[in-house]
Design an enzyme around this catalytic site. Structure first.
Site, PDB file in Angstrom:
ATOM      1  N   SER A 130      -6.115  10.919   4.704  1.00 45.83           N
ATOM      2  CA  SER A 130      -4.975  10.256   4.059  1.00 45.83           C
ATOM      3  C   SER A 130      -3.723  11.122   4.206  1.00 45.83           C
ATOM      4  O   SER A 130      -3.659  12.230   3.648  1.00 45.83           O
ATOM      5  CB  SER A 130      -5.274  10.049   2.576  1.00 45.83           C
ATOM      6  N   HIS A 188      -5.384   7.270   7.476  1.00 47.04           N
ATOM      7  CA  HIS A 188      -5.223   6.483   6.236  1.00 47.04           C
ATOM      8  C   HIS A 188      -3.793   6.617   5.750  1.00 47.04           C
ATOM      9  O   HIS A 188      -3.297   7.721   5.510  1.00 47.04           O
ATOM     10  CB  HIS A 188      -6.206   6.998   5.180  1.00 47.04           C
ATOM     11  N   ASP A 208      -1.155   5.587   3.010  1.00 47.02           N
ATOM     12  CA  ASP A 208      -1.099   5.115   1.618  1.00 47.02           C
ATOM     13  C   ASP A 208       0.289   4.661   1.215  1.00 47.02           C
ATOM     14  O   ASP A 208       1.176   5.465   0.965  1.00 47.02           O
ATOM     15  CB  ASP A 208      -1.510   6.265   0.688  1.00 47.02           C
ATOM     16  N   MET A 230       2.754   3.094  -1.447  1.00 46.35           N
ATOM     17  CA  MET A 230       2.829   2.918  -2.901  1.00 46.35           C
ATOM     18  C   MET A 230       4.231   2.447  -3.280  1.00 46.35           C
ATOM     19  O   MET A 230       5.219   3.010  -2.807  1.00 46.35           O
ATOM     20  CB  MET A 230       2.528   4.250  -3.601  1.00 46.35           C
ATOM     21  N   HIS A 245      -3.348   1.232   3.692  1.00 46.48           N
ATOM     22  CA  HIS A 245      -3.788   0.890   2.326  1.00 46.48           C
ATOM     23  C   HIS A 245      -2.539   0.615   1.498  1.00 46.48           C
ATOM     24  O   HIS A 245      -1.825   1.543   1.132  1.00 46.48           O
ATOM     25  CB  HIS A 245      -4.581   2.080   1.769  1.00 46.48           C
ATOM     26  N   MET A 259      -0.888  -0.210  -1.790  1.00 44.39           N
ATOM     27  CA  MET A 259      -1.003  -0.246  -3.235  1.00 44.39           C
ATOM     28  C   MET A 259       0.309  -0.791  -3.783  1.00 44.39           C
ATOM     29  O   MET A 259       1.163  -0.054  -4.296  1.00 44.39           O
ATOM     30  CB  MET A 259      -1.301   1.155  -3.788  1.00 44.39           C
ATOM     31  N   MET A 297     -12.160   2.258  -4.652  1.00 42.64           N
ATOM     32  CA  MET A 297     -11.364   3.388  -5.145  1.00 42.64           C
ATOM     33  C   MET A 297     -12.228   4.235  -6.081  1.00 42.64           C
ATOM     34  O   MET A 297     -12.789   3.712  -7.038  1.00 42.64           O
ATOM     35  CB  MET A 297     -10.120   2.892  -5.888  1.00 42.64           C
ATOM     36  N   ASP A 323     -12.403   6.034  -1.348  1.00 41.13           N
ATOM     37  CA  ASP A 323     -11.104   6.682  -1.301  1.00 41.13           C
ATOM     38  C   ASP A 323     -10.778   7.342  -2.629  1.00 41.13           C
ATOM     39  O   ASP A 323     -10.642   6.658  -3.645  1.00 41.13           O
ATOM     40  CB  ASP A 323     -10.071   5.578  -0.995  1.00 41.13           C
TER      41      ASP A 323
HETATM   42  C1  DX5 Z   1      -4.765   7.444  -3.942  1.00 37.37           C
HETATM   43  C2  DX5 Z   1      -4.839   7.162  -2.449  1.00 37.37           C
HETATM   44  C3  DX5 Z   1      -5.870   8.040  -1.785  1.00 37.37           C
HETATM   45  C4  DX5 Z   1      -5.521   9.502  -1.906  1.00 37.37           C
HETATM   46  C5  DX5 Z   1      -6.708  10.346  -1.511  1.00 37.37           C
HETATM   47  O1  DX5 Z   1      -4.074   6.405  -4.568  1.00 37.37           O
HETATM   48  O2  DX5 Z   1      -5.199   5.831  -2.211  1.00 37.37           O
HETATM   49  O3  DX5 Z   1      -6.000   7.694  -0.410  1.00 37.37           O
HETATM   50  O4  DX5 Z   1      -4.428   9.820  -1.074  1.00 37.37           O
HETATM   51  O5  DX5 Z   1      -6.363  11.666  -1.791  1.00 37.37           O
HETATM   52  P1  DX5 Z   1      -7.509  12.708  -2.224  1.00 37.37           P
HETATM   53  O6  DX5 Z   1      -8.490  12.682  -1.089  1.00 37.37           O
HETATM   54  O7  DX5 Z   1      -6.769  13.999  -2.365  1.00 37.37           O
HETATM   55  O8  DX5 Z   1      -8.099  12.190  -3.501  1.00 37.37           O
HETATM   56 ZN    ZN Z   2      -5.701   5.223  -0.045  1.00 35.92          ZN
END
Ligand code: DX5
Ligand code: ZN
Length: 220
Positions: free
Chosen positions: A10, A35, A37, A39, A68, A70, A142, A180
């Site tokens: 990620s 990955h 992320d 947000m 991903h 969110m 998750m 994840d």
């Molecule tokens: C959290 C993300 C994850 C996160 C994982 O909301 O979706 O992908 O970046 O990070 P670690 O592996 O540090 O928990």
């Molecule tokens: Zn993620």
């Protein structure tokens, strides 16, 4: 039969001043997916990055762009994320208002040529996603509350993975199971035993000297 395990680092945990180098490093060190992320500061209490970064990242590497999102209102953005470079676009069940909307978003993703993933937060019952598995390419469990890297793994994810593995195998479906949040060698091993296919890891893989060994360890 030994299942092949894929690793999806990620980049939320990467050094953004050196993002290109960081991506080259995980690719050279054996990662399979990247990955990404996204947000929005509304669906989750954090803001990360979006389409301009994805546009630059796409094509800079040979990994699968495992995006991903969110975000609220995923239906409004799905097509743009696929057109900008998502190879897999995973949205949240909790961001959808109806079963019909979930199915519409899956269709939009497929019609634009990408694979469709659905993600469930820790408090969401795994039974709520089973009816979509025959249409999905990926189900993301998750194991932390989405929004931040570096959180502790929530063992409640393991039972969800077992239920999904059972259901997918007994119904002969092709949906991959991804987990994840808080993944390291120890929690990754537990998830593999439970039946996962893809391990997402951020803080465990970035900013470390033994990145290659860690990726190899997760894939074993
Ligand atoms: C959290 C993300 C994850 C996160 C994982 O909301 O979706 O992908 O970046 O990070 P670690 O592996 O540090 O928990
Ligand atoms: Zn993620």
């Amino acid at each position: 039969m030994k299942r092949r395990i894929y690793v999806s680092p990620s980049i939320l945990s990467a050094d953004f001043l050196r993002l290109g180098e960081e991506i080259k490093s995980i690719e050279a060190n054996g990662a399979d997916y990247l990955h990404f992320d996204v947000m929005d500061g509304h669906f989750v209490p954090n803001i990360s990055f979006g389409l301009p970064v994805l546009k630059n990242v796409k094509g800079s590497h040979g990994l699968v762009n495992d995006v991903h999102i969110m975000i609220s209102n995923p239906k409004f953005y799905a097509e743009r994320f696929v057109k900008t470079g998502a190879d897999i676009l995973t949205f949240h069940l909790e961001a959808c208002e109806s079963e019909q909307e979930v199915r519409e978003i899956i269709d939009i993703i497929h019609q634009n040529g990408a694979k469709a993933g659905l993600s469930i937060k820790p408090k969401t019952d795994v039974k709520d996603c089973l009816k979509y598995l025959d249409q999905l390419d990926l189900l993301l469990v998750m194991s932390v509350e989405p929004g931040f890297g570096g959180q502790a793994f929530m063992p409640s994810a393991l039972e969800k993975i077992r239920v999904l593995r059972d259901y997918i195998d007994s119904h002969k479906l092709n949906c991959l199971i991804e987990v994840d949040g808080g993944i390291n060698q120890e929690t990754g091993d537990l998830c593999k035993e439970a039946g996962v296919d893809i391990l997402v890891a951020g803080s465990y893989l970035f900013g470390v000297a033994d990145q290659k060994e860690r990726i190899e360890g997760l894939k074993k």
